[in-house]
Scaffold this motif. Sequence first.
Motif, PDB file in Angstrom:
ATOM      1  N   SER A 479       0.812  -1.214   0.000  1.00 62.45           N
ATOM      2  CA  SER A 479       0.000   0.000   0.000  1.00 62.45           C
ATOM      3  C   SER A 479       0.849   1.269   0.000  1.00 62.45           C
ATOM      4  CB  SER A 479      -0.928   0.013   1.217  1.00 62.45           C
ATOM      5  OG  SER A 479      -0.175   0.021   2.434  1.00 62.45           O
ATOM      6  N   MET A 480       2.138   1.149   0.328  1.00 67.34           N
ATOM      7  CA  MET A 480       2.995   2.333   0.274  1.00 67.34           C
ATOM      8  C   MET A 480       3.101   2.890  -1.138  1.00 67.34           C
ATOM      9  SD  MET A 480       6.182   1.890   2.883  1.00 67.34           S
ATOM     10  CE  MET A 480       5.970   2.114   4.641  1.00 67.34           C
ATOM     11  N   GLY A 481       2.776   2.078  -2.126  1.00 65.32           N
ATOM     12  CA  GLY A 481       2.777   2.562  -3.502  1.00 65.32           C
ATOM     13  C   GLY A 481       1.716   3.605  -3.762  1.00 65.32           C
ATOM     14  N   ASN A 482       0.770   3.764  -2.814  1.00 60.05           N
ATOM     15  CA  ASN A 482      -0.277   4.787  -2.951  1.00 60.05           C
ATOM     16  C   ASN A 482       0.188   6.167  -2.493  1.00 60.05           C
ATOM     17  OD1 ASN A 482      -2.048   2.760  -3.821  1.00 60.05           O
ATOM     18  ND2 ASN A 482      -2.704   2.324  -1.715  1.00 60.05           N
ATOM     19  N   LEU A 483       1.358   6.224  -1.861  1.00 62.46           N
ATOM     20  CA  LEU A 483       1.860   7.503  -1.337  1.00 62.46           C
ATOM     21  C   LEU A 483       2.552   8.255  -2.461  1.00 62.46           C
ATOM     22  CD1 LEU A 483       3.339   6.159   2.043  1.00 62.46           C
ATOM     23  CD2 LEU A 483       1.046   7.072   1.590  1.00 62.46           C
ATOM     24  N   THR A 484       1.771   8.693  -3.430  1.00 58.27           N
ATOM     25  CA  THR A 484       2.327   9.223  -4.680  1.00 58.27           C
ATOM     26  C   THR A 484       3.017  10.570  -4.531  1.00 58.27           C
ATOM     27  OG1 THR A 484       0.138  10.120  -5.176  1.00 58.27           O
ATOM     28  CG2 THR A 484       0.676   7.964  -6.109  1.00 58.27           C
ATOM     29  N   LYS A 485       2.826  11.250  -3.390  1.00 58.87           N
ATOM     30  CA  LYS A 485       3.502  12.537  -3.166  1.00 58.87           C
ATOM     31  C   LYS A 485       4.793  12.379  -2.365  1.00 58.87           C
ATOM     32  CE  LYS A 485      -0.843  15.133  -3.228  1.00 58.87           C
ATOM     33  NZ  LYS A 485      -1.750  16.029  -2.477  1.00 58.87           N
ATOM     34  N   LEU A 486       5.111  11.160  -1.999  1.00 65.34           N
ATOM     35  CA  LEU A 486       6.259  10.905  -1.121  1.00 65.34           C
ATOM     36  C   LEU A 486       7.566  11.312  -1.806  1.00 65.34           C
ATOM     37  CD1 LEU A 486       6.389   9.718   1.750  1.00 65.34           C
ATOM     38  CD2 LEU A 486       7.097   7.554   0.728  1.00 65.34           C
ATOM     39  N   GLU A 487       8.369  12.093  -1.079  1.00 68.75           N
ATOM     40  CA  GLU A 487       9.676  12.523  -1.581  1.00 68.75           C
ATOM     41  C   GLU A 487      10.822  11.865  -0.832  1.00 68.75           C
ATOM     42  OE1 GLU A 487       9.812  16.750  -1.352  1.00 68.75           O
ATOM     43  OE2 GLU A 487       8.057  17.052  -2.650  1.00 68.75           O
ATOM     44  N   SER A 488      10.541  11.388   0.394  1.00 67.01           N
ATOM     45  CA  SER A 488      11.598  10.785   1.205  1.00 67.01           C
ATOM     46  C   SER A 488      11.034   9.591   1.959  1.00 67.01           C
ATOM     47  CB  SER A 488      12.159  11.819   2.181  1.00 67.01           C
ATOM     48  OG  SER A 488      13.065  11.224   3.091  1.00 67.01           O
ATOM     49  N   LEU A 489      11.689   8.430   1.827  1.00 65.47           N
ATOM     50  CA  LEU A 489      11.268   7.206   2.522  1.00 65.47           C
ATOM     51  C   LEU A 489      12.495   6.543   3.125  1.00 65.47           C
ATOM     52  CD1 LEU A 489       9.197   5.023   3.276  1.00 65.47           C
ATOM     53  CD2 LEU A 489       9.603   3.969   1.037  1.00 65.47           C
ATOM     54  N   ASP A 490      12.493   6.416   4.443  1.00 69.55           N
ATOM     55  CA  ASP A 490      13.630   5.820   5.142  1.00 69.55           C
ATOM     56  C   ASP A 490      13.117   4.728   6.074  1.00 69.55           C
ATOM     57  OD1 ASP A 490      15.953   5.159   6.450  1.00 69.55           O
ATOM     58  OD2 ASP A 490      16.552   7.230   6.878  1.00 69.55           O
ATOM     59  N   LEU A 491      13.395   3.475   5.701  1.00 68.77           N
ATOM     60  CA  LEU A 491      13.025   2.314   6.521  1.00 68.77           C
ATOM     61  C   LEU A 491      14.275   1.562   6.958  1.00 68.77           C
ATOM     62  CD1 LEU A 491      10.050   0.947   4.332  1.00 68.77           C
ATOM     63  CD2 LEU A 491       9.937   2.533   6.260  1.00 68.77           C
ATOM     64  N   SER A 492      15.415   2.207   6.924  1.00 66.68           N
ATOM     65  CA  SER A 492      16.696   1.537   7.171  1.00 66.68           C
ATOM     66  C   SER A 492      16.836   1.077   8.617  1.00 66.68           C
ATOM     67  CB  SER A 492      17.850   2.487   6.819  1.00 66.68           C
ATOM     68  OG  SER A 492      17.827   3.632   7.650  1.00 66.68           O
ATOM     69  N   SER A 493      17.750   0.124   8.808  1.00 64.03           N
ATOM     70  CA  SER A 493      18.133  -0.375  10.133  1.00 64.03           C
ATOM     71  C   SER A 493      16.924  -0.870  10.921  1.00 64.03           C
ATOM     72  CB  SER A 493      18.877   0.720  10.925  1.00 64.03           C
ATOM     73  OG  SER A 493      20.060   1.088  10.276  1.00 64.03           O
ATOM     74  N   ASN A 494      16.171  -1.789  10.281  1.00 62.09           N
ATOM     75  CA  ASN A 494      15.095  -2.512  10.946  1.00 62.09           C
ATOM     76  C   ASN A 494      15.304  -3.998  10.694  1.00 62.09           C
ATOM     77  OD1 ASN A 494      12.933  -0.694  12.233  1.00 62.09           O
ATOM     78  ND2 ASN A 494      13.332   0.367  10.298  1.00 62.09           N
ATOM     79  N   LEU A 495      14.254  -4.788  10.806  1.00 57.26           N
ATOM     80  CA  LEU A 495      14.329  -6.246  10.589  1.00 57.26           C
ATOM     81  C   LEU A 495      13.348  -6.664   9.502  1.00 57.26           C
ATOM     82  CD1 LEU A 495      14.382  -7.274  14.371  1.00 57.26           C
ATOM     83  CD2 LEU A 495      16.348  -7.120  12.843  1.00 57.26           C
ATOM     84  N   LEU A 496      13.133  -5.797   8.525  1.00 57.49           N
ATOM     85  CA  LEU A 496      12.158  -6.059   7.470  1.00 57.49           C
ATOM     86  C   LEU A 496      12.623  -7.204   6.572  1.00 57.49           C
ATOM     87  CD1 LEU A 496      11.367  -2.344   6.545  1.00 57.49           C
ATOM     88  CD2 LEU A 496       9.999  -3.883   7.963  1.00 57.49           C
ATOM     89  N   THR A 497      11.662  -8.014   6.122  1.00 51.93           N
ATOM     90  CA  THR A 497      11.961  -9.186   5.290  1.00 51.93           C
ATOM     91  C   THR A 497      11.148  -9.120   4.002  1.00 51.93           C
ATOM     92  OG1 THR A 497      10.235 -10.446   6.444  1.00 51.93           O
ATOM     93  CG2 THR A 497      12.479 -10.627   7.291  1.00 51.93           C
ATOM     94  N   GLY A 498      11.326 -10.130   3.154  1.00 57.06           N
ATOM     95  CA  GLY A 498      10.580 -10.201   1.901  1.00 57.06           C
ATOM     96  C   GLY A 498      11.221  -9.361   0.817  1.00 57.06           C
ATOM     97  N   THR A 499      10.467  -9.145  -0.251  1.00 61.05           N
ATOM     98  CA  THR A 499      10.974  -8.401  -1.400  1.00 61.05           C
ATOM     99  C   THR A 499      10.549  -6.941  -1.318  1.00 61.05           C
ATOM    100  OG1 THR A 499       8.994  -8.938  -2.679  1.00 61.05           O
ATOM    101  CG2 THR A 499      10.871 -10.452  -2.861  1.00 61.05           C
TER     102      THR A 499
END
Length: 616
Positions: A479-499
Amino acid sequence: MESWKAWLLVCWQFLLFQFSSSHSLCHPHDNFALLQFKASFTVDIDSKITTWENGTDCCSWQGVTCDLISGHVTGLNLMQSGLENQIHPNSTLFQLSHLQSLNLALNDFSDSPMSPLFGGFENLAHLNLSDSSFIGEIPSQISHLSKLESLDLSYNGRLKSSLNLSSSLVTLSLVESELKGILTNDDIICLPNLQHLYMSYNYNLLGQLPSFGCSTSLTILDLSENNFNGSIPPSFFNLTNLTFLDLSSNYLKGSIPNVFHQSNRFEELDLSDNHIGGFSNMIDLRFDHNLLNGTIPSWCLSLRDVSFMDLSNNKLNGRIPNWLHEMGSFLSFLRVLDLQMNKLFGSVPSNFSRSNQLRTLSLNGNQLEGPLPKSLSNCNSLVILNLGNNQIEDTFPHWLQTLLNLRALVLRANKFHDYMTITTKSMSLTFRKIPTEFVNIDLSQNKFEGEIPKVIGELDALIGLNFSHNRLNGLIPQSMGNLTKLESLDLSSNLLTGTIPIELTNLNFLELLNLSHNHLVGEIPQGKQFNTFMNDSYEGNLGLCGLPLSKKCGMDNEQHSPPSLTVLREHKFGFGWKPVAIGYGCGMVFGVVMGCCVLLLGKPRWLVRMIGSLLN
């Protein structure tokens, strides 16, 4: 050549030393004048001038400074020397014609009139006669001292002044000197070289503050504790060099000129204890990037109609005052309160009133701690809330859902914690109720755990989203693909998995992407903004492949994939499936061998009989 000059200088200093060790440096005339001056006083046993003895070099006496060449006395510092008696016009003090500095402060000259002969020291640069019981008219002859830079006549209770002073003055102190009358431009303030002026505690100075019709160099102006009335002239704030202004404890009223946009570098501004208020226009106070220190200035409390207060990037410390409850009228006009980048400590005030109109509250970069007060939910007009870079320890403030105008929430670098997998539903409810017009969310560098709620994709006004440096796991929501105005996304240094979801390629305005240091796998999506990101957006994910990484995607990619959830669970217990399989196989072989041995030996008999009966 240079070595020759150095050698000559050493020889000259040696000759001076030899001369001074065998001869008195002090000029005989000045030596005699000082001894006569001493004789005119009753002195304490601890006084500096008890060391002054006939037959000794006066340049070695305490409080005396001499010229190394001529031997004349150039400096006399008798501050707090216990001198008691009047200084008469025939005093030999006035024979020290080469004086450059004279300090007679904190003595008792028994209501001596201030002699005109003080104006005879042609070379005098510094004169301090404070708190020494001088009375009478300040002699006009002092204005003839063309080299005088500092003059301190403070705490002499009965001075009279025509205020005709030397134009060379840089510092003038007339604190508690019983000055009377009305202060005008021509008196003191327009002295061309004056930088520091102290005139507090002169209760008979009255009338309106002077309007500055001249250009001055003033950096410090203290007119506190007088009887000035009327409003503050707009020209007061044309003093572009001013760093310290104290107008406290007068009878000033009216409004403060709206001139705080100027480039003053205030260290202190004190307007407290006046009748300032009832401004016809709301004003802005901007003192950011100054050198304000100590606690938040008390003069802030007198500015009840201020709409914008910026005290950021100073050196303020202490706790945030309880204006928020104790002064309900204070916040009735305040729209912006910016205290970021100071050294404030304690907790965020817990008494935000329902009547406040705050739109921006920025407390970033302090040392605040404790939980967030729920009274923040009373700030219904709040648009920006920045509490980052503190030591606040709390769960995610779900009650912020009531702030329907909130657009930016920054909680980064605190000690917030929450188990998002346990509270996903409540988080989902929270995100549904938080306005979809949210522009920026920064929850980085906390201790949030669990999965990112899928409803994050409903905040379609988001421009910046930062969840980095937490303990988030699970998949990146499509659903993050719906954030069409997003200019900055930082999800670094977590434990996220998958593609990495292919839907993120819909973010056409994305300029910054950081997915580094997670457990992501598979091929990196290509196209649009994703073609602009470099390796550092993906580093620390061993299972990722494809451009911009040098690692190509292929059949052998699996053997380099990061551990799956199953492997992570095995790792949690300290071993995996291989040791288990090996142990199981070895155990089975050992069991068969031992079984055969038992049957061949016939022991134990009960087991042999049991197996035999089963076989029959």
